[in-house]
Write an enzyme that holds these catalytic residues in place. Structure first.
Site, PDB file in Angstrom:
ATOM      1  N   GLU A   1      71.676  29.411  45.281  1.00  0.00           N
ATOM      2  CA  GLU A   1      71.809  30.065  46.583  1.00  0.00           C
ATOM      3  C   GLU A   1      71.132  29.145  47.590  1.00  0.00           C
ATOM      4  O   GLU A   1      69.903  29.060  47.638  1.00  0.00           O
ATOM      5  CB  GLU A   1      71.141  31.452  46.555  1.00  0.00           C
ATOM      6  CG  GLU A   1      71.756  32.419  45.552  1.00  0.00           C
ATOM      7  CD  GLU A   1      73.181  32.841  45.897  1.00  0.00           C
ATOM      8  OE1 GLU A   1      73.637  32.575  47.023  1.00  0.00           O
ATOM      9  OE2 GLU A   1      73.837  33.427  45.032  1.00  0.00           O
TER      10      GLU A   1
ATOM     11  N   ASN B   1      61.112  32.745  52.236  1.00  0.00           N
ATOM     12  CA  ASN B   1      61.554  33.600  53.349  1.00  0.00           C
ATOM     13  C   ASN B   1      61.885  35.037  52.921  1.00  0.00           C
ATOM     14  O   ASN B   1      61.784  35.952  53.722  1.00  0.00           O
ATOM     15  CB  ASN B   1      62.720  32.955  54.111  1.00  0.00           C
ATOM     16  CG  ASN B   1      63.969  32.814  53.293  1.00  0.00           C
ATOM     17  OD1 ASN B   1      63.933  32.834  52.064  1.00  0.00           O
ATOM     18  ND2 ASN B   1      65.102  32.679  53.962  1.00  0.00           N
TER      19      ASN B   1
ATOM     20  N   CYS C   1      68.746  32.403  55.495  1.00  0.00           N
ATOM     21  CA  CYS C   1      69.914  31.591  55.115  1.00  0.00           C
ATOM     22  C   CYS C   1      71.190  32.094  55.776  1.00  0.00           C
ATOM     23  O   CYS C   1      72.105  31.337  56.045  1.00  0.00           O
ATOM     24  CB  CYS C   1      70.072  31.608  53.599  1.00  0.00           C
ATOM     25  SG  CYS C   1      70.123  33.294  52.941  1.00  0.00           S
TER      26      CYS C   1
ATOM     27  N   SER D   1      55.338  27.999  47.068  1.00  0.00           N
ATOM     28  CA  SER D   1      53.879  27.843  47.078  1.00  0.00           C
ATOM     29  C   SER D   1      53.203  28.523  48.265  1.00  0.00           C
ATOM     30  O   SER D   1      52.009  28.797  48.211  1.00  0.00           O
ATOM     31  CB  SER D   1      53.517  26.360  47.035  1.00  0.00           C
ATOM     32  OG  SER D   1      53.920  25.855  45.784  1.00  0.00           O
TER      33      SER D   1
END
Ligand code: NAD
Length: 487
Positions: free
Chosen positions: A258, A162, A292, A188
């Site tokens: 994280e 992301n 996140c 990937s």
């Protein structure tokens, strides 16, 4: 207006010991654009043996890097910054194509978030200090203790899709600054952004082997990087479940984790409603909610609920969903099928539990409409787990204590946000919400590159950015001196 993209097919290799090489597997895998399914390119399907070669190269190069002067390492990082700035537009287009974030978001990731890391690492290094203790526990006045920091060694950097350039480069730039060598394992679906970082470091002149890239599956390439005793620290960003697994296989080594989030956005009855609406637009729909730090739950005071939801729905209705390469697009697709399935599961669960769909709620292929679900309670999947999609679940509360209780009832604790015009309420919410960061009167989806970043509870271990990540990627050493024994 659509960005003009040369239909260049990227065919990249592993980067080991300063050479671009094939995997010993001889295999490659394809990377397709989530925007339209077109082929972006291919990369080698690396193996455990490739990782071992990369770790050996990094181990040798780390000695060279550690022996370099601080000034020289800082110069190399400044050169890397200049190269990255020159390449910024091309790297943003590649990022947009492989990740699916809009071209505007991709440019922001490259130029606003990623490229400054080179400078922060170079300049932070110059200010990164130890200490001299003139006092000790001894009665002797001849004892001194020097506390210094040494490179930790070889750092494995395992990154998600992301923020495919910025996140791995937080660790990479600061690791190289303090004299660590690195081995990257990119996600990937987005390997090219990490390969671009390696090209920048190569051109800047970092010693061969100080930066390595092994592309391939997390379960083999990533796991080997974590398990192998040759890595001294792991910087991992990804799902909480993966992070938990890595704690079991890492053995005794530094883990900087994280992980996932389920950030609360609290809207009090005295909030600036328009500002709190904009905060949810960015918090819930930036990068199609795949952040996140996203606002995964919007907690609205009962007294302002109707006004807030009405305004949020009107603003959400204006968002243009579509081709990420089109500059007019506000929100692109989800990155991959597995994530789309998870978002669908959360939407289905909300329907079954009687959630009221104010807008959205449909997914076609990888495109999910911006969704607002009202009447969400703590039992809903989207209130308990990370949805990672463009969904604004609305929950209501009546008192500040209730807001804090709901905000803290998930196992996550990355970033929270709260809107209020009362200093007292702001202070109590700032202290009460158990997250690594609490933004008062700002969106969840923002962070300052000069401040510590990281999560409470199952959102992670350790802190990153600036000196915080340098501390994680170095060893503390004390050297004691007895001056009475020397001339
Ligand atoms: P993921 O855990 O599926 O994968 C992350 C990386 O780990 C990938 O490179 C993957 O190949 C690798 N991996 C997967 N299985 C592995 C294994 N068994 N051993 C070693 N490596 C393995 O996560 P994702 O889907 O790529 O990313 C989304 C998640 O990342 C979300 O939960 C999001 O909240 C989190 N995230 C957290 C932060 C943060 O700073 N806290 C930032 C961005 C994303």
């Amino acid at each position: 207006m659509s960005v003009i993209v040369e239909p260049e097919l990227l065919e990249k290799k592993l980067f080991i010991g300063g050479e671009w090489v094939d995997s010993e597997s001889g295999e490659v895998f394809e990377v397709r654009s989530p925007g339209d399914g077109s082929l972006v390119g291919t990369v080698p399907k690396g193996t455990e043996a490739d990782v071992q070669r990369a770790i050996e190269a990094a181990t040798q190069a780390q000695k060279v890097l550690a022996a370099m002067s601080v000034r020289r390492r800082a110069e190399l990082l400044w050169r890397a910054f200049e190269i990255a700035q020159r390449r910024a537009e091309g790297d943003a287009i590649t990022l947009c194509r492989e990740c699916g974030k809009t071209i505007t978001e991709a440019r922001s990731e490259v130029s606003h978030y990623n490229n400054p890391h080179y400078i922060e690492a170079a300049e932070g290094l110059k200010r990164f200090r130890g200490a001299v203790h003139p006092w000790t526990q001894s009665d002797s006045t001849d004892k001194r203790i020097v506390v210094t920091r040494e490179p930790i060694g070889v750092v494995g950097i395992i990154s998600p899709w992301n923020w495919p350039a910025d996140i791995p480069n937080i660790a990479a730039s600061h690791a190289l600054a303090v004299g660590d060598a690195i081995v990257f394992k990119p996600a990937s679906t987005t390997p090219f952004s990490v390969i671009n970082l390696a090209e920048v470091y190569e051109e800047a002149g970092f010693p061969p082997g100080s930066v390595n890239v092994v592309t391939g599956p997390g379960t083999t390439v990533g796991a080997e990087l974590v398990r192998n005793p040759g890595t001294n620290a792991i910087h991992f960003t990804g799902e909480t479940a993966t992070g938990e697994y890595l704690t079991q296989i890492a053995g005794v080594k530094r883990l900087l984790l994280e992980l996932g989030g389920n950030g609360p956005l609290v809207v009090m009855d005295d909030a600036n409603i328009d500002a709190a609406v904009e905060a949810a637009i960015v918090g819930c729909f930036y990068l199609a909610g795949q952040v996140c730090t996203a606002s995964e739950r919007v907690l609205v005071h009962r007294a302002v609920h109707d006004e807030y939801v009405e305004k949020l729905a009107a603003r959400t209705g204006k968002l243009r969903v579509g081709n990420p390469l089109d500059e007019a697009t506000d929100m692109g697709p989800l990155n991959n099928v597995a994530n789309a399935r998870k978002v669908q599961e959360h939407i289905d669960d909300a329907r079954e539990r009687g959630g009221e769909f104010v807008c959205g709620g449909t997914i076609e292929g990888l495109y999910c409409q911006p969704t607002i679900v009202d009447g969400v309670t703590s039992e809903f999947l989207m209130a308990r787990d990370e949805t990672f999609g463009p969904v604004a679940p609305i929950m209501t509360f009546g008192t500040i204590d209730e807001a804090i209780e709901i905000a803290n009832e998930t196992p996550y604790g990355l970033q929270g946000a709260a809107f209020t015009s009362s200093l007292r309420t702001a202070w109590l919410l700032g202290e009460g919400i158990k997250c690594g960061t609490v933004h008062i009167n700002d969106t969840n989806n923002t962070w300052d590159q000069l401040a510590p970043f990281g999560g409470f509870k199952k959102s992670g271990l350790g802190r990153e950015l600036t000196n915080y990540v340098m501390e994680e990627l170095t060893e503390v050493k004390q050297i004691t001196f007895d001056l009475s024994k020397v001339r």
